[in-house]
Design a protein around this motif. Sequence first.
Motif, PDB file in Angstrom:
ATOM      1  N   MET B 137       0.826  -1.172  -0.129  1.00 25.02           N
ATOM      2  CA  MET B 137      -0.176  -0.060   0.179  1.00 25.02           C
ATOM      3  C   MET B 137       0.744   1.240   0.006  1.00 25.02           C
ATOM      4  SD  MET B 137      -3.237  -0.053  -0.070  1.00 25.02           S
ATOM      5  CE  MET B 137      -4.574   1.318   0.125  1.00 25.02           C
ATOM      6  N   THR B 138       1.842   1.357   1.032  1.00 26.58           N
ATOM      7  CA  THR B 138       2.604   2.478   1.072  1.00 26.58           C
ATOM      8  C   THR B 138       3.673   2.549  -0.362  1.00 26.58           C
ATOM      9  OG1 THR B 138       4.239   1.249   2.402  1.00 26.58           O
ATOM     10  CG2 THR B 138       2.603   2.862   3.595  1.00 26.58           C
ATOM     11  N   ALA B 139       3.952   1.390  -0.923  1.00 28.05           N
ATOM     12  CA  ALA B 139       4.787   1.497  -2.047  1.00 28.05           C
ATOM     13  C   ALA B 139       4.024   2.154  -3.100  1.00 28.05           C
ATOM     14  CB  ALA B 139       5.314  -0.057  -2.365  1.00 28.05           C
ATOM     15  N   LEU B 140       2.685   2.007  -3.166  1.00 31.49           N
ATOM     16  CA  LEU B 140       1.962   2.450  -4.348  1.00 31.49           C
ATOM     17  C   LEU B 140       1.792   4.275  -4.239  1.00 31.49           C
ATOM     18  CD1 LEU B 140      -1.004   0.072  -4.068  1.00 31.49           C
ATOM     19  CD2 LEU B 140       0.606   0.275  -5.951  1.00 31.49           C
ATOM     20  N   SER B 141       2.581   4.691  -3.263  1.00 27.51           N
ATOM     21  CA  SER B 141       2.585   6.026  -3.142  1.00 27.51           C
ATOM     22  C   SER B 141       3.517   6.708  -4.591  1.00 27.51           C
ATOM     23  CB  SER B 141       3.191   6.598  -1.920  1.00 27.51           C
ATOM     24  OG  SER B 141       4.621   6.151  -1.704  1.00 27.51           O
ATOM     25  N   PHE B 142       4.278   5.780  -5.051  1.00 28.08           N
ATOM     26  CA  PHE B 142       5.062   6.095  -6.192  1.00 28.08           C
ATOM     27  C   PHE B 142       4.101   7.033  -7.203  1.00 28.08           C
ATOM     28  CE2 PHE B 142       2.825   2.750  -8.297  1.00 28.08           C
ATOM     29  CZ  PHE B 142       2.715   3.178  -9.671  1.00 28.08           C
ATOM     30  N   GLN B 143       2.810   6.465  -7.313  1.00 34.24           N
ATOM     31  CA  GLN B 143       1.801   7.126  -7.969  1.00 34.24           C
ATOM     32  C   GLN B 143       1.879   8.761  -8.015  1.00 34.24           C
ATOM     33  OE1 GLN B 143      -1.466   8.524  -8.135  1.00 34.24           O
ATOM     34  NE2 GLN B 143      -1.385   8.765 -10.209  1.00 34.24           N
ATOM     35  N   ASP B 144       1.597   9.064  -6.634  1.00 34.35           N
ATOM     36  CA  ASP B 144       1.781  10.513  -6.347  1.00 34.35           C
ATOM     37  C   ASP B 144       2.896  11.384  -6.721  1.00 34.35           C
ATOM     38  OD1 ASP B 144       0.626  12.539  -4.562  1.00 34.35           O
ATOM     39  OD2 ASP B 144       2.611  12.545  -3.792  1.00 34.35           O
ATOM     40  N   LEU B 145       4.018  10.690  -6.526  1.00 33.02           N
ATOM     41  CA  LEU B 145       5.504  11.139  -7.027  1.00 33.02           C
ATOM     42  C   LEU B 145       5.270  11.239  -8.589  1.00 33.02           C
ATOM     43  CD1 LEU B 145       7.743   9.397  -4.624  1.00 33.02           C
ATOM     44  CD2 LEU B 145       6.713  11.847  -4.317  1.00 33.02           C
ATOM     45  N   VAL B 146       4.732  10.133  -9.448  1.00 36.26           N
ATOM     46  CA  VAL B 146       4.773  10.428 -10.747  1.00 36.26           C
ATOM     47  C   VAL B 146       3.682  11.545 -11.250  1.00 36.26           C
ATOM     48  CG1 VAL B 146       3.776   9.193 -12.934  1.00 36.26           C
ATOM     49  CG2 VAL B 146       5.206   7.755 -11.180  1.00 36.26           C
ATOM     50  N   ALA B 147       2.944  11.480 -10.480  1.00 35.11           N
ATOM     51  CA  ALA B 147       1.618  12.599 -11.025  1.00 35.11           C
ATOM     52  C   ALA B 147       2.295  13.961 -10.571  1.00 35.11           C
ATOM     53  CB  ALA B 147       0.554  12.417 -10.018  1.00 35.11           C
ATOM     54  N   GLN B 148       3.019  14.090  -9.633  1.00 37.30           N
ATOM     55  CA  GLN B 148       3.759  15.611  -9.441  1.00 37.30           C
ATOM     56  C   GLN B 148       4.549  15.944 -10.498  1.00 37.30           C
ATOM     57  OE1 GLN B 148       4.684  16.754  -5.351  1.00 37.30           O
ATOM     58  NE2 GLN B 148       3.209  15.380  -4.368  1.00 37.30           N
ATOM     59  N   SER B 149       5.406  14.873 -10.880  1.00 40.27           N
ATOM     60  CA  SER B 149       6.295  15.228 -11.990  1.00 40.27           C
ATOM     61  C   SER B 149       5.670  15.414 -13.101  1.00 40.27           C
ATOM     62  CB  SER B 149       7.329  13.932 -12.090  1.00 40.27           C
ATOM     63  OG  SER B 149       8.090  13.634 -10.900  1.00 40.27           O
ATOM     64  N   VAL B 150       4.748  14.525 -13.535  1.00 43.16           N
ATOM     65  CA  VAL B 150       3.966  14.875 -14.825  1.00 43.16           C
ATOM     66  C   VAL B 150       3.288  16.126 -14.686  1.00 43.16           C
ATOM     67  CG1 VAL B 150       1.745  14.272 -16.050  1.00 43.16           C
ATOM     68  CG2 VAL B 150       3.368  12.491 -15.148  1.00 43.16           C
ATOM     69  N   ASN B 151       2.765  16.616 -13.566  1.00 43.44           N
ATOM     70  CA  ASN B 151       2.199  18.162 -13.523  1.00 43.44           C
ATOM     71  C   ASN B 151       3.278  19.074 -13.666  1.00 43.44           C
ATOM     72  OD1 ASN B 151      -0.325  17.176 -12.859  1.00 43.44           O
ATOM     73  ND2 ASN B 151      -0.062  17.318 -10.617  1.00 43.44           N
ATOM     74  N   LYS B 152       4.485  18.938 -13.250  1.00 43.72           N
ATOM     75  CA  LYS B 152       5.748  19.837 -13.453  1.00 43.72           C
ATOM     76  C   LYS B 152       5.925  19.934 -14.905  1.00 43.72           C
ATOM     77  CE  LYS B 152       7.464  19.683  -8.950  1.00 43.72           C
ATOM     78  NZ  LYS B 152       8.171  18.889  -8.008  1.00 43.72           N
ATOM     79  N   LEU B 153       5.916  18.667 -15.707  1.00 43.95           N
ATOM     80  CA  LEU B 153       6.247  18.546 -16.998  1.00 43.95           C
ATOM     81  C   LEU B 153       5.391  19.355 -18.047  1.00 43.95           C
ATOM     82  CD1 LEU B 153       7.624  14.812 -17.568  1.00 43.95           C
ATOM     83  CD2 LEU B 153       8.703  16.862 -18.059  1.00 43.95           C
ATOM     84  N   VAL B 154       3.965  19.170 -17.579  1.00 41.31           N
ATOM     85  CA  VAL B 154       2.958  19.587 -18.248  1.00 41.31           C
ATOM     86  C   VAL B 154       3.062  21.223 -18.138  1.00 41.31           C
ATOM     87  CG1 VAL B 154       0.375  20.158 -18.222  1.00 41.31           C
ATOM     88  CG2 VAL B 154       1.149  17.811 -18.170  1.00 41.31           C
ATOM     89  N   THR B 155       3.477  21.812 -17.030  1.00 41.66           N
ATOM     90  CA  THR B 155       3.462  23.118 -16.851  1.00 41.66           C
ATOM     91  C   THR B 155       4.605  23.711 -17.743  1.00 41.66           C
ATOM     92  OG1 THR B 155       2.753  22.981 -14.615  1.00 41.66           O
ATOM     93  CG2 THR B 155       3.969  24.948 -15.102  1.00 41.66           C
ATOM     94  N   ILE B 156       5.657  22.844 -17.964  1.00 46.26           N
ATOM     95  CA  ILE B 156       6.773  23.269 -18.466  1.00 46.26           C
ATOM     96  C   ILE B 156       6.443  23.118 -20.048  1.00 46.26           C
ATOM     97  CG2 ILE B 156       9.215  22.664 -19.282  1.00 46.26           C
ATOM     98  CD1 ILE B 156       9.679  21.572 -16.260  1.00 46.26           C
ATOM     99  N   LEU B 157       5.884  22.142 -20.313  1.00 45.93           N
ATOM    100  CA  LEU B 157       5.692  22.101 -21.786  1.00 45.93           C
ATOM    101  C   LEU B 157       4.579  23.087 -22.476  1.00 45.93           C
ATOM    102  CD1 LEU B 157       5.068  18.212 -22.595  1.00 45.93           C
ATOM    103  CD2 LEU B 157       6.694  19.714 -23.516  1.00 45.93           C
ATOM    104  N   GLN B 158       3.642  23.556 -21.324  1.00 39.35           N
ATOM    105  CA  GLN B 158       2.928  24.593 -21.716  1.00 39.35           C
ATOM    106  C   GLN B 158       3.387  25.912 -21.971  1.00 39.35           C
ATOM    107  OE1 GLN B 158      -0.058  24.062 -18.521  1.00 39.35           O
ATOM    108  NE2 GLN B 158      -1.601  23.179 -19.625  1.00 39.35           N
TER     109      GLN B 158
END
Lengths: 126, 216
Positions: B137-158
């Motif tokens: 369950m706690t290992a699945l917190s990777f998704q939150d980190l992935v989502a945060q990185s994706v959000n940052k990438l989206v902002t940069i790409l925009q």
Amino acid sequence: MPADPNMKILVVDDMSTMRRIVKNILKQLGFNNLEEAENGQEALTKLKADTYGFVVSDWNMPVMMGIDMLRAIRADEALKKIPVLMVTAEAQKENLMEAVQAGVSNYVVKPFTAETMQEKINKIFK
Amino acid sequence: MIQPRAAAQSQPAMHEPEQEDKTPDTKLYEELGELARFIDTTMKTLSEFSAPVSTSTEQLPQALTHLTNLKTMTEQGTHRVMLEVEAIQDNHLKLSGMIKDLTLTLQKQQVAPALLQQMQAVANAVNADDKRLLDIMTALSFQDLVAQSVNKLVTILQEVEHKLLQLVVVFGPYQKQAAKKEQDKASEMLKQLEATKNTSMNQDLADEILKQFGFN
């Protein structure tokens, strides 16, 4: 004073997966009265409408960041004594310092383990 | 439009070999001419980038969509795993209660100690698995980190998209036809991703189609 297993806990995070993880850990630690909010603003509304014993919050959230929510909690006479645990990916020393200055009760860096969370909760409610 | 280069060229030819012999006006015109040629060359060079820049600008919204989809897919996948973990945790809770009751009954019946030890071993195994489930369950917190990185990438790409559009507007007309010619690796990859999105189906639909072909 040990943590009351019946106290109402508010889990604040914009990511549904993280809310679920934190709630699951808290449940495994014996806490069953769990509520959730998607951002600081929603959390403040819930905190003002009910009695909560503990808040576990993320830092980076839309609408209202966790750090701003923490400041608002500490500035509110009715809420200021609620312990707030920050669970965040913001692992910079500056962030931690900012949170400490704002009155955070403890700070967990993502990714984390259930043991870390238990240890922090024990420290908050010792 | 004023053409500095033309203006510079329209000046009478200067034959004086020595720089110091030239009048200040002549020197000024020569320097302005140089400057005009430099600007002209720069504009031409920048215009050559217009087509690839247009292509990149057209691809960026697609890339943004795929990044956002990536976040959604990891989120859905994570919730799916969580659902299963929670179901096992619930079963374990019931199992632990049953083991406890059974142990008490066996103790009352004064069964052989070996049997009680076995019950304890079962209880320990369930507890150990509970610990592992919590770790999953706690290992699945990777998704939150992935989502945060994706959000940052989206902002940069925009931001990049915005700046590229500004370049296209400033240095050349938006050349959609030219952009189509630029079939580089990136556009091919984006096309493949798009095709996957359009042709992908869920298992229910796949089963329905298979059924029509005689698969049961």
